[in-house]
Write an enzyme that holds these catalytic residues in place. Structure first.
Site, PDB file in Angstrom:
ATOM      1  N   HIS A   1     -18.815  63.123 -17.183  1.00  0.00           N
ATOM      2  CA  HIS A   1     -20.127  63.607 -17.579  1.00  0.00           C
ATOM      3  C   HIS A   1     -20.486  63.231 -19.016  1.00  0.00           C
ATOM      4  O   HIS A   1     -21.539  63.604 -19.519  1.00  0.00           O
ATOM      5  CB  HIS A   1     -20.152  65.142 -17.413  1.00  0.00           C
ATOM      6  CG  HIS A   1     -21.500  65.750 -17.394  1.00  0.00           C
ATOM      7  ND1 HIS A   1     -21.910  66.679 -18.338  1.00  0.00           N
ATOM      8  CD2 HIS A   1     -22.552  65.586 -16.556  1.00  0.00           C
ATOM      9  CE1 HIS A   1     -23.147  67.063 -18.062  1.00  0.00           C
ATOM     10  NE2 HIS A   1     -23.567  66.413 -16.998  1.00  0.00           N
TER      11      HIS A   1
ATOM     12  N   LYS B   1     -21.682  61.193 -22.421  1.00  0.00           N
ATOM     13  CA  LYS B   1     -22.719  60.235 -22.798  1.00  0.00           C
ATOM     14  C   LYS B   1     -22.374  59.715 -24.190  1.00  0.00           C
ATOM     15  O   LYS B   1     -22.676  60.357 -25.204  1.00  0.00           O
ATOM     16  CB  LYS B   1     -24.117  60.865 -22.814  1.00  0.00           C
ATOM     17  CG  LYS B   1     -24.643  61.261 -21.430  1.00  0.00           C
ATOM     18  CD  LYS B   1     -24.262  62.652 -21.043  1.00  0.00           C
ATOM     19  CE  LYS B   1     -24.920  63.070 -19.720  1.00  0.00           C
ATOM     20  NZ  LYS B   1     -24.415  64.370 -19.246  1.00  0.00           N
TER      21      LYS B   1
ATOM     22  N   ASP C   1     -19.892  48.175 -32.415  1.00  0.00           N
ATOM     23  CA  ASP C   1     -19.097  47.482 -33.437  1.00  0.00           C
ATOM     24  C   ASP C   1     -18.112  48.396 -34.154  1.00  0.00           C
ATOM     25  O   ASP C   1     -17.678  48.079 -35.274  1.00  0.00           O
ATOM     26  CB  ASP C   1     -20.014  46.817 -34.478  1.00  0.00           C
ATOM     27  CG  ASP C   1     -20.876  45.714 -33.881  1.00  0.00           C
ATOM     28  OD1 ASP C   1     -20.512  45.187 -32.814  1.00  0.00           O
ATOM     29  OD2 ASP C   1     -21.920  45.386 -34.488  1.00  0.00           O
TER      30      ASP C   1
ATOM     31  N   HIS D   1     -32.498  70.331 -20.589  1.00  0.00           N
ATOM     32  CA  HIS D   1     -31.251  69.628 -20.299  1.00  0.00           C
ATOM     33  C   HIS D   1     -30.315  69.606 -21.503  1.00  0.00           C
ATOM     34  O   HIS D   1     -29.237  69.031 -21.438  1.00  0.00           O
ATOM     35  CB  HIS D   1     -31.567  68.192 -19.844  1.00  0.00           C
ATOM     36  CG  HIS D   1     -30.442  67.491 -19.169  1.00  0.00           C
ATOM     37  ND1 HIS D   1     -29.702  66.499 -19.778  1.00  0.00           N
ATOM     38  CD2 HIS D   1     -29.935  67.636 -17.925  1.00  0.00           C
ATOM     39  CE1 HIS D   1     -28.784  66.057 -18.940  1.00  0.00           C
ATOM     40  NE2 HIS D   1     -28.896  66.727 -17.807  1.00  0.00           N
TER      41      HIS D   1
ATOM     42  N   LYS E   1     -27.643  70.565 -24.609  1.00  0.00           N
ATOM     43  CA  LYS E   1     -26.362  71.260 -24.742  1.00  0.00           C
ATOM     44  C   LYS E   1     -26.050  71.315 -26.237  1.00  0.00           C
ATOM     45  O   LYS E   1     -25.235  70.547 -26.751  1.00  0.00           O
ATOM     46  CB  LYS E   1     -25.240  70.514 -24.007  1.00  0.00           C
ATOM     47  CG  LYS E   1     -25.512  70.226 -22.510  1.00  0.00           C
ATOM     48  CD  LYS E   1     -26.093  68.857 -22.309  1.00  0.00           C
ATOM     49  CE  LYS E   1     -26.150  68.424 -20.861  1.00  0.00           C
ATOM     50  NZ  LYS E   1     -26.775  69.272 -19.911  1.00  0.00           N
TER      51      LYS E   1
END
Length: 410
Positions: free
Chosen positions: A115, A117, A122, A287, A289
């Protein structure tokens, strides 16, 4: 228990709100990449956002940048050959975390998802948050578009994020403990990268929250899409309110999953009774968190405060100690609180329809959900390299140790 993370000094952290804020900066960083792009996401759709990302990854790979992408097999269940072929031809390595079969179109691999993201460019710039690569994170998407957050970070903590993502590839990577001092100093913020997995870091994110809640003296603002934490978390939150801390929760009022709101509402009466103030965000699905504690602690990441995120999924958050960043996030949440939310009161709860299931029964079912989910027939999660249908996919390989689910067989 304490958090198994490392505070790094000298970082610069920037708050990014919604897809408009996040995609602009992430795509700019991808376009400027010189050597490496590492990306992990739960959802990547073949829509306007997915195609915009796709074009930039292909272009980067063609100019010699090493590009590695990991998506979740449940959140991103399939891609067309037209989407995959240009990536493979350019040299992009595209992998799926634990893809499953879909008998009768039903996805069975619901739990223990990847889950996170994360995006690292670099080894110098990192992005951490809750925003996927899909058009429903853009405000122009209409009433179903999501309110969400991410952060852009420069500084020594990027070495920790880089080393972590490299480890998930099964590739040798820089050890954050050895290299963070050599990373360019970005600013004045202290930052710590915290993950949750099913191996060595089962409750690190929850413990980071709980340590902050126990130390709170003035305020706690938690804004979370899926809110149903365990008894210990709730006990410490209520105790903070009872000792005079201004405790505020911003939760979903227009949920993308109605059962989530129903679960959270089983907690309202007890929380409000102890002085916790609750507002439901009603403009569109929430959405985010994120959280702010006092004037200098904040977190942004992928982890909800529910049984899936706290007990089963693979998650990643950035915890920040910096007055400026905490003020920026608090200001954004205050705007939601004042202009886009509806307060929840005990009197209002009395007027709401009765539940089809008695609330105490629902509460205890949900509270024990992670334990029951752990009893389901298990398997060893795998990562599969994706290719266009005309190509033979590479065989699956075992995950790095930090991804292995010990609830699964072996």
């Amino acid at each position: 228990m304490s958090v198994e993370g490392h505070w790094r000094e000298g970082n610069r952290v920037r708050l990014l709100e919604n897809g408009e804020g996040f995609y602009a900066r992430a795509f700019e960083a991808i376009e400027a990449a010189r050597s490496e792009i590492l990306l992990e996401t739960f959802i990547l759709f073949e829509d306007e956002v997915g195609h915009a990302l796709h074009a930039r990854l292909v272009e980067a790979a063609r100019r010699g940048v090493r590009v590695s992408v990991l998506v979740d097999g449940y959140g991103s269940p399939g891609f067309s050959g037209d989407f995959l072929a240009p990536l493979a031809e350019a040299g992009v390595v595209m992998r799926s975390y634990d893809p499953g079969t879909h008998p009768l179109g039903i996805r069975l691999n619901l739990f223990r998802r990847m889950h996170r993201k994360l995006l690292v460019i670099d080894g110098r710039i990192a992005f951490v948050g809750g925003i996927n690569y899909s058009a429903d994170h853009l405000l122009l998407g209409g009433p179903e578009s999501k309110q969400d957050y991410a952060v852009e970070v420069h500084g020594p903590v990027v070495a920790d994020i880089h080393a972590f993502v490299r480890a998930q590839e099964g590739a040798p990577g820089a050890d954050g403990d050895r290299t963070h001092a050599g990373v360019e100093q970005g600013g004045d913020a202290r930052a710590m990268f915290v993950v949750r997995d099913n191996h060595a870091h089962r409750d690190d994110i929850e413990q980071a929250y709980r340590e902050a809640i126990r130390g709170a003296r003035q305020r706690i603002i938690i804004a979370n899409a899926y809110f149903f934490p365990g008894h210990g978390f709730l006990h410490e939150l209520r105790a903070a309110a009872r000792r005079g801390v201004d405790v505020r929760l911003i939760l979903q009022g227009e949920p993308d999953m109605p059962a989530v709101m129903m679960a959270a509402r089983t907690l309202y009466r007890q929380l409000i009774g102890d002085g916790v103030r609750i507002h439901e965000y009603c403009t569109r699905p929430f959405h985010g968190k994120v959280a702010v504690v006092d004037d200098d602690w904040a977190t942004v990441g992928s982890s909800n405060l529910d049984p899936l995120s706290l007990s089963l999924n693979l998650e990643a958050n950035l915890v920040v100690r910096d007055r400026g960043f905490a003020a920026d996030l608090a200001d954004s949440l205050d705007r939601l609180w004042e202009h886009h939310c509806e307060p929840v009161t005990l009197e209002g709860l009395k007027r709401r329809p009765r539940w089809p299931v008695p609330q105490p029964v629902l509460y205890h079912v949900l509270r024990r959900f992670p334990r029951w989910a752990g009893l389901l027939p298990g398997h060893r999660p795998r990562v599969v390299t994706l290719a266009a249908p005309s190509r033979m996919p590479a065989p699956p390989r075992p995950l790095a140790a930090t991804c292995v689910d010990k609830h699964a067989g072996g």
